[in-house]
Design an enzyme around this catalytic site. Sequence first.
Site, short mmCIF file in Angstrom:
data_model
loop_
_atom_site.label_atom_id
_atom_site.label_comp_id
_atom_site.label_asym_id
_atom_site.label_seq_id
_atom_site.Cartn_x
_atom_site.Cartn_y
_atom_site.Cartn_z
CB SER A 95 27.26 -61.76 59.33
OG SER A 95 26.01 -60.33 60.23
CE1 TYR A 101 29.45 -57.08 58.04
CE2 TYR A 101 27.37 -57.49 58.72
CZ TYR A 101 28.82 -57.88 59.18
OH TYR A 101 29.06 -58.48 59.85
CE LYS A 125 31.74 -60.54 57.89
NZ LYS A 125 33.03 -60.23 58.09
#
Length: 323
Positions: free
Chosen positions: A115, A139, A143
């Site tokens: 991402s 988040y 990643k």
Amino acid sequence: MILITGGAGYVGSHCVKELLSRGRDVVVFDSLDQGVREAVLSEDFVEGDLLRVEDLQRAFDRYEIDSVMHFAALASVGDSMRNPQRYYENNVIGTLNLLNAMREHGVKRLIFSSSAAVYGDPDLVPIPEDHRKLPKNPYGRTKWMMEQAMADYSQAYGVRYIALRYFNAAGCDPEGQLGENHDPEEHLIPIVLDVALGRRDEITIFGTDYDTPDGTCIRDYVHVNDLAVAHVLALDALGAGAESTAYNLGIGNGYSVREVIESCRRVTGIDIAVGEGERRPGDPAVLVADPTRAMRELRWQPHFTDLDEIVETAWRQRRSTVH
Ligand code: UDP
């Protein structure tokens, strides 16, 4: 055979469709926690959870897997700020379990859903892949952690991977077969379209005091079908001997939250009610890709470069779903 984790989810299901249209053999692995059964287009399906090693074992024992595309993960910035435990468990431990199962079964090719959230607030826009990584939310941290773990596994165990750093995945299958169905939905375009459909009262803009031309956050919206094609190109690159690496996937153009709402108004013809709220913790002001490496090295060419066209595909699908 290609194992697709999260193949019942938003980007994963679109990718399965792309692979099947090219005659590739795929098996979907999905817990159906976020994914939906009807979105599994392959005949081969294992209902399983990456957090249960025995489920992975079952999939690897039953099928001759030679490569993996790993989509199964939680993917909402706001949710990750409120529930970091779920993100670290699903995205980090789940991916490590997958990497270990691949290692045990001698599977050495992996395409990973990464991402733009790995970058945090960029110093330079459009953002090149070698930009500093300073994720602003759990988040993005999960990643980036997994990209680093894959680099270590790659170096020590000979697994080769390509991490694809999506900017904002948007739109839906233009044939209307697949959609975007997060529960709860926290992503901008589906929420705005739900306001147009009367399923919500208004869209709240999270922050109007950013240092951007209209004060709202800017993102690079890339069509999910273009993402799907990039995955196939990346897998083929690994098949042809490419080294482990990461690519940005965006169209290289940014749109503000207000511009996205305007686009939804144009496409739907409906006057969408807007409210203004606080900034959402964890949001960078601007995320726009420099996608030139993927274009050059993978020969990836996004087909959808116009936001209205992207929104149009999402609208066609969303208005046809009954809630
Ligand atoms: N956003 C918003 N209101 C919403 C949902 C999202 O203003 O109800 C904003 C969000 O703050 C971000 C942009 O829309 O600036 C895109 O958010 P989304 O969650 O769709 O994707 P992300 O950029 O987090 O991957």
